[in-house]
Design a protein around this motif. Structure first.
Motif, short mmCIF file in Angstrom:
data_model
loop_
_atom_site.label_atom_id
_atom_site.label_comp_id
_atom_site.label_asym_id
_atom_site.label_seq_id
_atom_site.Cartn_x
_atom_site.Cartn_y
_atom_site.Cartn_z
N PHE A 108 0.83 -1.20 0.00
CA PHE A 108 0.00 0.00 0.00
C PHE A 108 0.87 1.26 0.00
O PHE A 108 2.07 1.20 0.29
CB PHE A 108 -0.93 0.00 1.22
N SER A 109 0.25 2.38 -0.31
CA SER A 109 0.97 3.67 -0.31
C SER A 109 1.22 4.08 1.13
O SER A 109 0.54 4.96 1.67
CB SER A 109 0.16 4.73 -1.07
N ALA A 110 2.17 3.45 1.73
CA ALA A 110 2.52 3.70 3.13
C ALA A 110 3.99 3.36 3.30
O ALA A 110 4.68 2.98 2.35
CB ALA A 110 1.64 2.85 4.05
N SER A 111 4.49 3.50 4.51
CA SER A 111 5.90 3.18 4.75
C SER A 111 6.11 1.67 4.76
O SER A 111 5.16 0.88 4.89
CB SER A 111 6.35 3.77 6.08
N GLU A 117 4.85 0.29 8.05
CA GLU A 117 3.39 0.20 8.14
C GLU A 117 2.87 -0.97 7.32
O GLU A 117 1.94 -1.67 7.74
CB GLU A 117 2.76 1.50 7.65
N ASN A 118 3.47 -1.22 6.17
CA ASN A 118 3.04 -2.36 5.35
C ASN A 118 3.30 -3.68 6.06
O ASN A 118 2.45 -4.57 6.05
CB ASN A 118 3.76 -2.33 4.00
N ARG A 140 8.34 5.54 2.35
CA ARG A 140 7.07 5.19 1.69
C ARG A 140 7.40 4.48 0.38
O ARG A 140 8.26 4.91 -0.39
CB ARG A 140 6.23 6.44 1.42
N GLU A 195 2.50 3.72 -4.56
CA GLU A 195 1.33 2.92 -4.92
C GLU A 195 1.74 1.55 -5.45
O GLU A 195 2.59 1.44 -6.33
CB GLU A 195 0.51 3.66 -5.99
#
Length: 596
Positions: free
Chosen positions: A441-444, A447-448, A485, A488
């Motif tokens: 996902f569009s996250a760090s 976080e993923n 990050r 996408e």
């Protein structure tokens, strides 16, 4: 891939417009106070416009006829005050509805997103993402605009027209009847227009969804488009849909232009006839000039409410279509947990498949099931490799464990507990999955990975998981380490890097059951060896089902199951199956690579 249920070529049967729009009431109810106050303010403002002709009548028959300049100035002041009051009330109406209706749109969008998260995978398999995106953006914007303007002014204009007609008949019955002559043909035309426009509006909004899908796929697949030089074919596909949408929008414009022209012409003819008849009567002394001025002013004040009927009906029909499309998703049956008594922890029994069969809900009649009476037991703490040719049902079987799909028959047991009777939230804390095609996902990075753990997990768990997946090296070289990050779909990373992060996400929560769908397919042989060495330690602590295509992955397992034609054909160790199963030996020899 099955066809999505709504396309620009297949329009569902339309229901009553009023019944469809009434489904918006639960969203409007919390702001009904300001909404109804705004409607009342708009009605008062519109009715003030009908007072202006009465002031004109007094002005013409009084001060003007009596040549009284002071009275003329007083009448002008009255008209100015009425105009200021009308403008102020309409401004107040807009202020009253702006914030509440924005909250209505936000709440509907939030509910739609929540519903999409709860809908089964089978639903998402059938629906194109562009169709869902257009429902959450364009359609909800249309609904908000309808609540803010057309809905209010359909009521306001109806009240204004009724009050205006009463004033016309009160001022002069015969001229009033002349002006009311177009009422019947206008009603018939509006009814015909409403039906036709509703069909075209639905087609246009579905085509917007199709166009959105093409754009999204082209952006996400830009590497394929560029790599194979397919930008022209993609542009042609976009152009075809854009031209089709343009044609549909022009059909809407022609319908709107036609109804607007007819609704404008018929009242104008009636006003012209009333002007001629009224002028003759004034000349004969049968009607005062002030009454004729007031009559014609009232008729002209009603022009916009009458002429806007076509425009308001068009926006209303688009809102009906948008509401239908919104509730097509909201009405879809979501994943439901069976009501079952509280689970009693039993003795560890591992993962069992008992007579499990599966066919896709929209499979053609008579098509064989993807899985047929699968019986399999993964013992507690054991790692079982699942091997089979392409299309044998391996991925489908693994998707049944966390209930991404529901088994058509049979049961799947985790330590003796039927997964069909477990709450999904609890089930998915026990079972962790990693798919062959990793999704980021569009996250760090952190976080993923930590999506696979509970909220209390932190840096120690993250570092451990990255180490197991042999991802700590490349993550440490990223600009901000685990805080970087990934963009996408994680397309800024290589396929092997994405797969290692997906593996880290699967193991970070120390799951009791681990389901891995060929998790090492994108790794080079050296990285694969290091990952396998670390993964062996993890697999000692869990019960695992691993889809494998290569001997190196199979060697992670204690036993191997061969899936052939939707059934378990053989179970044993790697060496046992090499000796006893020709199909397994062929798959492991590498000669089946073309099949994969």
């Amino acid at each position: 891939m099955p066809e999505k249920p709504v396309t620009s070529e297949s329009v569902p049967v339309r229901r009553s417009a009023v019944r469809v729009l009434l489904r918006l009431w639960p969203y409007v109810r919390p702001v009904r106070g300001r909404f109804f106050t705004a409607a009342f303010v708009a009605v008062v403002a519109s009715c003030l416009a009908l007072v202006i002709p009465l002031v004109l009548k007094w002005l013409v028959d009084g001060p003007v006829a009596d040549r009284d300049p002071g009275g003329v100035w007083l009448g002008a002041l009255y008209l100015l005050l009425l105009g200021i009051a009308e403008a102020g009330l309409f401004g107040l109406r807009r202020w009253l509805v702006a914030r509440p209706l924005s909250s209505v749109e936000a709440r509907m969008r939030e509910n739609l997103y929540g519903r999409l998260q709860r809908l089964p995978i089978a639903f998402h398999d059938r629906w194109a993402s562009g169709q869902l995106l257009s429902r959450g953006t364009t359609d909800l914007m249309i609904v908000r605009m309808f609540l803010a303007f057309p809905l209010t002014f359909l009521v306001v204009n109806a009240v204004t027209i009724l009050a205006g007609c009463a004033l016309l008949l009160a001022q002069d019955r015969s001229l009033g009847l002349v002006l009311l002559t177009p009422v019947v043909p206008v009603v018939v035309l509006c009814s015909y227009f409403e039906r036709r426009y509703g069909v075209v509006a639905r087609r246009a909004q579905d085509q917007v969804g199709d166009l959105t899908t093409v754009v999204e796929e082209s952006v996400l697949g830009i590497r394929i488009v560029k790599g194979f030089g397919r930008h022209r074919s993609q542009a042609d596909a976009f152009r075809r849909l854009a031209v089709l949408l343009r044609s549909t929008e022009l059909s809407k414009a022609r319908l709107l232009a036609t109804i607007w022209a007819l609704i404008t012409v018929l009242p104008e003819l009636a006003i012209g006839a009333a002007l001629v008849l009224g002028s003759v009567r004034v000349a004969d002394g049968g009607l005062s000039a002030g009454t004729l001025v007031a009559f014609l002013s009232t008729a002209l004040a009603l022009r916009w409410p009458v002429e806007s009927i076509g425009f308001l009906l068009a926006m209303s029909q688009e809102a009906v279509t948008a509401t239908e499309r919104y509730f097509e998703v909201m009405d879809a049956e979501e994943e439901r947990d069976a009501v079952a008594p509280a689970a009693v922890p039993g003795a560890p029994d591992g993962l069992r498949f008992e007579g499990v069969s599966f066919r896709y809900p929209d499979a053609p009649d008579g098509a064989p099931p993807v899985l047929d009476s699968v019986d399999l037991h993964v013992r507690p703490g054991e790692t079982l490799a699942l091997v089979g040719a392409t299309g044998s049902g391996k991925t489908t079987l693994t998707a049944l464990v966390p209930r991404l799909h529901e088994a058509s028959a049979g049961r799947i047991l985790l330590d003796g507990e039927d997964v069909a009777l477990m709450e999904r939230e609890r089930l998915r804390t026990l079972v962790s999955v990693a798919f062959e095609e990793p999704t980021l996902f569009s996250a760090s990075v952190g976080e993923n990975v930590l999506m696979g753990a509970d909220a209390s997990a932190g840096t120690p768990e993250l570092d451990r998981a990255l180490g197991i997946a042999q991802a700590d090296g490349f993550v440490g070289r990223l600009p901000e380490g685990a805080g970087t990050r990934v963009g996408e779909q994680g397309l800024s990373l290589s396929g092997g890097q994405r797969q290692r992060l997906a593996l880290a996400r699967a193991v970070v929560g120390r799951p009791r059951f681990l389901v891995l769908d060929d998790p090492l397919s994108a790794l080079d042989v050296h990285t694969e060896a290091r990952v396998e060495a670390a993964l062996r330690e993890v697999l000692k602590e869990t019960t695992a089902l691993v889809v494998a295509h290569r001997p190196s992955t199979v060697m992670l397992a204690d036993r191997v199951a061969l899936l052939s034609g939707g059934r378990i054909a053989a179970v044993g160790t790697h060496q046992e199956l090499l000796r006893s199963s020709a199909e397994y030996a062929w798959l492991m020899s590498g000669e089946g690579d073309e099949e994969r």
